[in-house]
Design an enzyme around this catalytic site. Structure first.
Site, PDB file in Angstrom:
ATOM      1  N   CYS A 130      14.723 -64.924  54.703  1.00 31.59           N
ATOM      2  CA  CYS A 130      13.740 -65.985  54.439  1.00 31.59           C
ATOM      3  C   CYS A 130      13.354 -66.001  52.962  1.00 31.59           C
ATOM      4  O   CYS A 130      12.494 -65.228  52.523  1.00 31.59           O
ATOM      5  CB  CYS A 130      12.500 -65.771  55.310  1.00 31.59           C
ATOM      6  SG  CYS A 130      11.202 -66.973  54.998  1.00 31.59           S
ATOM      7  N   CYS A 133       9.654 -66.810  52.300  1.00 30.75           N
ATOM      8  CA  CYS A 133       8.705 -65.711  52.551  1.00 30.75           C
ATOM      9  C   CYS A 133       8.814 -64.633  51.465  1.00 30.75           C
ATOM     10  O   CYS A 133       7.807 -64.093  51.011  1.00 30.75           O
ATOM     11  CB  CYS A 133       8.990 -65.033  53.893  1.00 30.75           C
ATOM     12  SG  CYS A 133       9.450 -66.129  55.219  1.00 30.75           S
ATOM     13  N   ASP A 134      10.033 -64.280  51.070  1.00 22.53           N
ATOM     14  CA  ASP A 134      10.223 -63.069  50.264  1.00 22.53           C
ATOM     15  C   ASP A 134      10.659 -63.312  48.824  1.00 22.53           C
ATOM     16  O   ASP A 134      10.675 -62.368  48.030  1.00 22.53           O
ATOM     17  CB  ASP A 134      11.246 -62.152  50.964  1.00 22.53           C
ATOM     18  CG  ASP A 134      10.742 -61.717  52.328  1.00 22.53           C
ATOM     19  OD1 ASP A 134       9.517 -61.525  52.461  1.00 22.53           O
ATOM     20  OD2 ASP A 134      11.543 -61.589  53.263  1.00 22.53           O
TER      21      ASP A 134
END
Ligand code: NAP
Length: 307
Positions: A130, A133-134
């Site tokens: 992701c 997200c990261d």
């Protein structure tokens, strides 16, 4: 008993909830993650008609609010099994059992793994599925994105907001992604494209990713990339293990449906990325959900008139 249980609260499930509840059915949506599905991990969407550019999580929130606006409800629930008992269906989650007249499976897909040693143990320690997200954890670091499809190219582009260099690893000598996405990648000088390369080993140091070994697809020559982050985007698999015994999936696990989105088991439907289809997009998922939601509510009305 609930009229309709929808498994999965992504664009397909949320659209079905909207249509079915607006037409008068009682609807419960179950999802084992945040509502919105893959919208939550999509940085930008440029092909949702009416909005030239929208952040995935924003669209997810709008769809969720709209999906519940006509009385549908939502609960957290990880589904383990769906049973067909003819006139009604049983949905078993990790901690509850529900009964419904109809079930819509809109559970989507999960990212395929590379299948390399240490991939699992280093997930969250440099390996991520992701970028949204990261990505911010890799400011001014080199990262690798694996894959040549729309997901890999879009997420590689997004990661250049943070990373110093994004290495894009493609196993063939061509992309699979749409031309418009390819053009963006080629114009981005922070992306280094490696055609004809496949990842063969993840290098670990102090329990974190410290590099990636690539092998040339034709010459078998190897090279090391000093990356701190690895983002595999090598395709998707359908999430259908909980209905695999019902005989509604094809040989690779996707659900087969008719024009009303109904499977060969009466009262069990499929919609969105989880069905066998040619175009997996937000707009086609919402289309499937609308057809299923409307049709299920019409069937329920017919059934109640017959009683
Ligand atoms: P995809 O289109 O199946 O592409 C997967 C890519 O990974 C391909 O380039 C494939 O190579 C490569 N690959 C597969 N296994 C590999 C391995 N073991 N090692 C290295 N590379 C490997 O998957 P996706 O990009 O996740 O897209 C899935 C679906 O969602 C598609 O229908 C896509 O169009 C859609 N989607 C659309 C959008 C959009 O329109 N904005 C955004 C995201 C996704 P080969 O080409 O050699 O097979």
């Amino acid at each position: 008993m609930i009229d309709i249980i929808i498994i999965g609260a992504g664009p397909a499930g949320l659209s079905a909830a909207l249509y079915a509840s607006r037409a008068g059915a009682s609807v419960l949506m179950l999802d084992g993650a945040a509502p919105g599905g893959k919208l939550n991990v999509s940085a930008e969407i440029e092909n949702w008609p009416g909005q030239k550019k929208v952040a995935g999580p924003d669209l997810a929130y709008q769809m969720f609010e709209h999906g519940l606006a006509f009385g549908a409800s939502y609960e957290y629930g990880l589904v383990e099994k769906v049973e067909d008992l003819g006139d009604y269906k049983v949905v078993v989650t990790t901690d509850k059992t529900y009964e419904a007249r109809m079930v819509l499976v809109a559970s989507g897909t999960v990212e395929r793994k590379l299948g390399l040693e240490k991939e699992e143990e280093l997930t969250g320690k440099g390996i991520s599925y992701c970028a949204v997200c990261d990505g911010p954890f890799f400011k001014e670091e080199e990262v690798a994105v694996i894959g040549g499809g729309n997901s890999a190219l879009e997420e590689a582009n997004y990661l250049t907001k943070f990373a110093s260099i994004v290495h894009l690893i493609v196993r063939r000598d061509q992309f699979r992604a749409d031309k418009i996405v390819q053009d963006k990648i080629k114009a981005n000088d922070k992306i280094k494209i490696h055609f004809l390369q496949k990842p063969i080993e993840i290098i670990e140091e102090n329990n974190k990713v410290a590099g990636l070994v690539l092998e040339h697809s034709q010459t078998s020559e190897t090279m090391n990339l000093p990356v701190k982050g690895i983002f595999p985007y090598v395709g998707l698999d359908p999430i259908t293990s909980f209905v695999s015994h019902l005989g509604i999936t094809n040989k690779v696990g996707y659900i087969e449906v008719d024009k009303h989105m109904e499977t060969n088991v009466k009262g069990i439907f499929g919609a969105g990325d989880v069905i066998d289809k040619v175009l997996r997009q937000v707009v086609t998922a919402t289309n499937d959900g609308a057809i299923a939601g409307q049709y299920m509510s019409e069937l329920l009305q017919d059934q109640s008139l017959q009683k």
